[in-house]
Scaffold this active site. Structure first.
Site, PDB file in Angstrom:
ATOM      1  N   ARG A  29       0.840  -1.201   0.000  1.00 49.18           N
ATOM      2  CA  ARG A  29       0.000   0.000   0.000  1.00 49.18           C
ATOM      3  C   ARG A  29       0.879   1.255   0.000  1.00 49.18           C
ATOM      4  O   ARG A  29       2.081   1.185   0.211  1.00 49.18           O
ATOM      5  CB  ARG A  29      -0.919  -0.006   1.236  1.00 49.18           C
ATOM      6  CG  ARG A  29      -1.988  -1.072   1.184  1.00 49.18           C
ATOM      7  CD  ARG A  29      -2.751  -1.168   2.483  1.00 49.18           C
ATOM      8  NE  ARG A  29      -1.929  -1.698   3.555  1.00 49.18           N
ATOM      9  CZ  ARG A  29      -2.342  -1.839   4.824  1.00 49.18           C
ATOM     10  NH1 ARG A  29      -3.556  -1.458   5.169  1.00 49.18           N
ATOM     11  NH2 ARG A  29      -1.542  -2.338   5.737  1.00 49.18           N
ATOM     12  N   LYS A  69       2.101   1.911   7.207  1.00 52.87           N
ATOM     13  CA  LYS A  69       2.527   1.110   8.362  1.00 52.87           C
ATOM     14  C   LYS A  69       3.350   1.938   9.336  1.00 52.87           C
ATOM     15  O   LYS A  69       3.889   2.993   8.984  1.00 52.87           O
ATOM     16  CB  LYS A  69       3.374  -0.083   7.897  1.00 52.87           C
ATOM     17  CG  LYS A  69       2.624  -1.098   7.072  1.00 52.87           C
ATOM     18  CD  LYS A  69       1.367  -1.583   7.739  1.00 52.87           C
ATOM     19  CE  LYS A  69       1.618  -2.664   8.754  1.00 52.87           C
ATOM     20  NZ  LYS A  69       0.327  -3.237   9.240  1.00 52.87           N
ATOM     21  N   TYR A  85      -0.513   4.499  10.580  1.00 55.42           N
ATOM     22  CA  TYR A  85      -0.807   3.519  11.634  1.00 55.42           C
ATOM     23  C   TYR A  85       0.430   3.381  12.513  1.00 55.42           C
ATOM     24  O   TYR A  85       1.559   3.303  11.998  1.00 55.42           O
ATOM     25  CB  TYR A  85      -1.120   2.137  11.026  1.00 55.42           C
ATOM     26  CG  TYR A  85      -2.455   2.020  10.339  1.00 55.42           C
ATOM     27  CD1 TYR A  85      -3.640   2.170  11.061  1.00 55.42           C
ATOM     28  CD2 TYR A  85      -2.540   1.733   8.985  1.00 55.42           C
ATOM     29  CE1 TYR A  85      -4.869   2.046  10.437  1.00 55.42           C
ATOM     30  CE2 TYR A  85      -3.779   1.604   8.342  1.00 55.42           C
ATOM     31  CZ  TYR A  85      -4.933   1.766   9.082  1.00 55.42           C
ATOM     32  OH  TYR A  85      -6.146   1.640   8.459  1.00 55.42           O
ATOM     33  N   HIS A 103       0.076   1.640  16.226  1.00 57.92           N
ATOM     34  CA  HIS A 103      -0.115   0.507  17.148  1.00 57.92           C
ATOM     35  C   HIS A 103       1.012   0.449  18.189  1.00 57.92           C
ATOM     36  O   HIS A 103       1.765  -0.525  18.258  1.00 57.92           O
ATOM     37  CB  HIS A 103      -0.205  -0.822  16.370  1.00 57.92           C
ATOM     38  CG  HIS A 103      -1.386  -0.879  15.435  1.00 57.92           C
ATOM     39  ND1 HIS A 103      -2.675  -1.068  15.893  1.00 57.92           N
ATOM     40  CD2 HIS A 103      -1.478  -0.734  14.095  1.00 57.92           C
ATOM     41  CE1 HIS A 103      -3.509  -1.045  14.863  1.00 57.92           C
ATOM     42  NE2 HIS A 103      -2.819  -0.842  13.754  1.00 57.92           N
ATOM     43  N   GLU A 121      -5.065   4.603  13.968  1.00 57.09           N
ATOM     44  CA  GLU A 121      -5.957   3.680  14.672  1.00 57.09           C
ATOM     45  C   GLU A 121      -6.618   4.269  15.908  1.00 57.09           C
ATOM     46  O   GLU A 121      -7.525   3.652  16.453  1.00 57.09           O
ATOM     47  CB  GLU A 121      -5.221   2.377  15.046  1.00 57.09           C
ATOM     48  CG  GLU A 121      -4.201   2.492  16.167  1.00 57.09           C
ATOM     49  CD  GLU A 121      -2.825   2.970  15.697  1.00 57.09           C
ATOM     50  OE1 GLU A 121      -2.682   3.315  14.515  1.00 57.09           O
ATOM     51  OE2 GLU A 121      -1.903   3.006  16.537  1.00 57.09           O
ATOM     52  N   ASP A 154      -4.995 -10.779  14.229  1.00 63.19           N
ATOM     53  CA  ASP A 154      -4.124  -9.648  14.597  1.00 63.19           C
ATOM     54  C   ASP A 154      -4.283  -9.281  16.076  1.00 63.19           C
ATOM     55  O   ASP A 154      -3.460  -8.546  16.619  1.00 63.19           O
ATOM     56  CB  ASP A 154      -4.360  -8.442  13.678  1.00 63.19           C
ATOM     57  CG  ASP A 154      -5.767  -7.885  13.788  1.00 63.19           C
ATOM     58  OD1 ASP A 154      -6.679  -8.627  14.211  1.00 63.19           O
ATOM     59  OD2 ASP A 154      -5.953  -6.703  13.455  1.00 63.19           O
TER      60      ASP A 154
END
Ligand SMILES: NC(=O)c1ccc[n+]([C@@H]2O[C@H](COP(=O)([O-])OP(=O)(O)OC[C@H]3O[C@@H](n4cnc5c(N)ncnc54)[C@H](O)[C@@H]3O)[C@@H](O)[C@H]2O)c1
Length: 372
Positions: A15, A75, A94, A96, A118, A270
């Site tokens: 992506r 990412k 993102y 995380h 997120e 996940d």
């Protein structure tokens, strides 16, 4: 604002953070857009598409990071990318952070202002920058499950929709949220006999109201789940308890009650997966077998359809990206509490309490960061 979009370097990530359309809109708002050469290729956007809308193609990631005031990615930044971030720069991607102390440490050390996709919220309490990927993974689940069921993959050799004179496959979806609803719609569209299980009565009422006879629904009691799983040709795991590991809803012992060659697609992998026998797999080697039951447990399913995923993510991120570029992060976050909820780090401070709690680090509020 100078906006930079580097090529993703995480393995198997195709992506890209900005589509040519996003670049076009940012440029129309008076901003300068720099794209690393080849960044869009994996998603089917050659450099020429970006040049055509007025973006500048930059030869190296180093240059993109050095010149841009805001970095837009997909990412979480990898170690080499983290080393290039600096105070005063905005990172929109993102992250995380909660399970990732190394990344958190590096972001704090860099001083970068990091806004995590997120944790951006919306008016209904949803997560608008996560939802598109759940939609993609949900719609993909019956497609990969149907393939898993084929004989060559070790499956039962059952066609989802059956044919005239042969009953369709039985599909059970555990969890009727974004992933589960999209999975159920596609499985039903392929002609399967679909039941969605959830523990939320309001959600079951919603599914009943909106989808009527398209698919059935039921309360996810342990007994009902066990009975339906035993009869199923395909079971799709789609539960989520926000901020927690997925509950294990099907045990290893239960596999012996299932039909030999049945398929499990554990989308919730996940978050650890909702089957006791689930372990994360990759697009290169997506399926494994336990006690005659096939498991498909790819943790980044949207990567398989990078173009669709890039377009879907781009639609969701664009309004936030434009607000950040037009107003600067402080004003944009002050004006929009949902974007403000995305702020995770600023100038060496953690600004997201849940990440602090998970990692045992002190944090300040986003409001305090805006005032710094
Ligand atoms: N593998 C991938 O590539 C991928 C991609 C996107 C999302 N996901 C994951 O898919 C999962 C589902 O995401 P979502 O966006 O649909 O979440 P969601 O919050 O929209 O839906 C989760 C649903 O699970 C239900 N639920 C919770 N506990 C349950 C239980 N014990 N039994 C039955 N239902 C229960 C909730 O009521 C809710 O309706 C998450 O773990 C998410 O991270 C994985």
């Amino acid at each position: 604002m100078k906006i930079g979009c580097p090529k993703e370097i995480k393995p198997q990530e195709f992506r890209v953070g900005m589509t040519p359309n996003a670049a076009r809109e940012a440029i129309a708002h008076g901003h300068q857009v720099m794209i690393e050469t080849g960044a869009g290729e994996g998603a089917g956007f050659p450099d020429a598409d970006y040049v055509a809308v007025g973006a500048e193609i930059v030869a190296t990631a180093e240059d993109v990071f050095a010149k841009a005031e805001m970095i837009v990615k997909v990412k979480e930044p990898q170690a080499a990318e983290r080393a290039r971030l600096r105070e005063g720069q905005v990172l929109f991607t993102y992250l995380h952070l909660a399970p990732d102390p190394d990344q958190t440490h590096d972001l704090l050390k860099s001083g970068v202002t990091a806004i995590a996709y997120e944790t951006v919220t919306d008016r209904s309490g949803g997560l608008p920058l996560l939802a598109p990927m759940s939609e993609v993974a949900g719609r993909l689940a019956p497609q990969v499950g149907a393939w898993t069921l084929q004989k060559a993959n070790g499956g039962r050799g059952v066609l989802l929709g059956g044919v005239p004179g042969v009953t369709p496959a039985k599909v059970v979806v555990i969890g009727g949220g974004v992933v589960g609803t999209h999975a159920a719609r596609v499985a039903a569209g392929m002609g399967a006999d679909v039941t969605v299980l959830d523990r939320s009565l309001p959600r079951l009422r919603y599914l009943d109201d909106v989808f009527g006879r398209e698919f059935k629904n039921g309360y996810a009691s342990a007994g009902a789940t066990a009975d339906l799983v035993a009869e199923a040709d395909m079971v799709i795991g789609a539960v989520l308890i926000p901020g927690a590991a997925a509950p294990k809803l099907v045990s290893k012992a239960q596999l012996s009650t299932m039909k030999p060659g049945a398929a499990i697609v554990d989308v919730a992998i996940d978050q650890g997966g909702c089957f006791e026998t689930s372990r994360a797999t990759t697009h290169q080697d997506p399926i494994y077998e336990v006690d005659g039951i096939l498991h498909y447990c790819v943790a980044n399913m949207p990567g398989a359809v990078a173009r669709t995923s890039t377009l879907a993510l781009g639609n969701a991120t664009l309004p936030f990206l434009l607000a950040l570029a037009d107003k600067g992060w402080k004003q944009a976050c002050a004006d929009d509490p949902h974007l403000k909820a995305g702020l995770n780090t600023h100038a060496g401070k953690l600004t997201y309490a849940a990440v602090g709690e998970a990692l045992g680090l002190p944090s300040i509020t986003a409001d305090a960061a805006i005032k710094m």
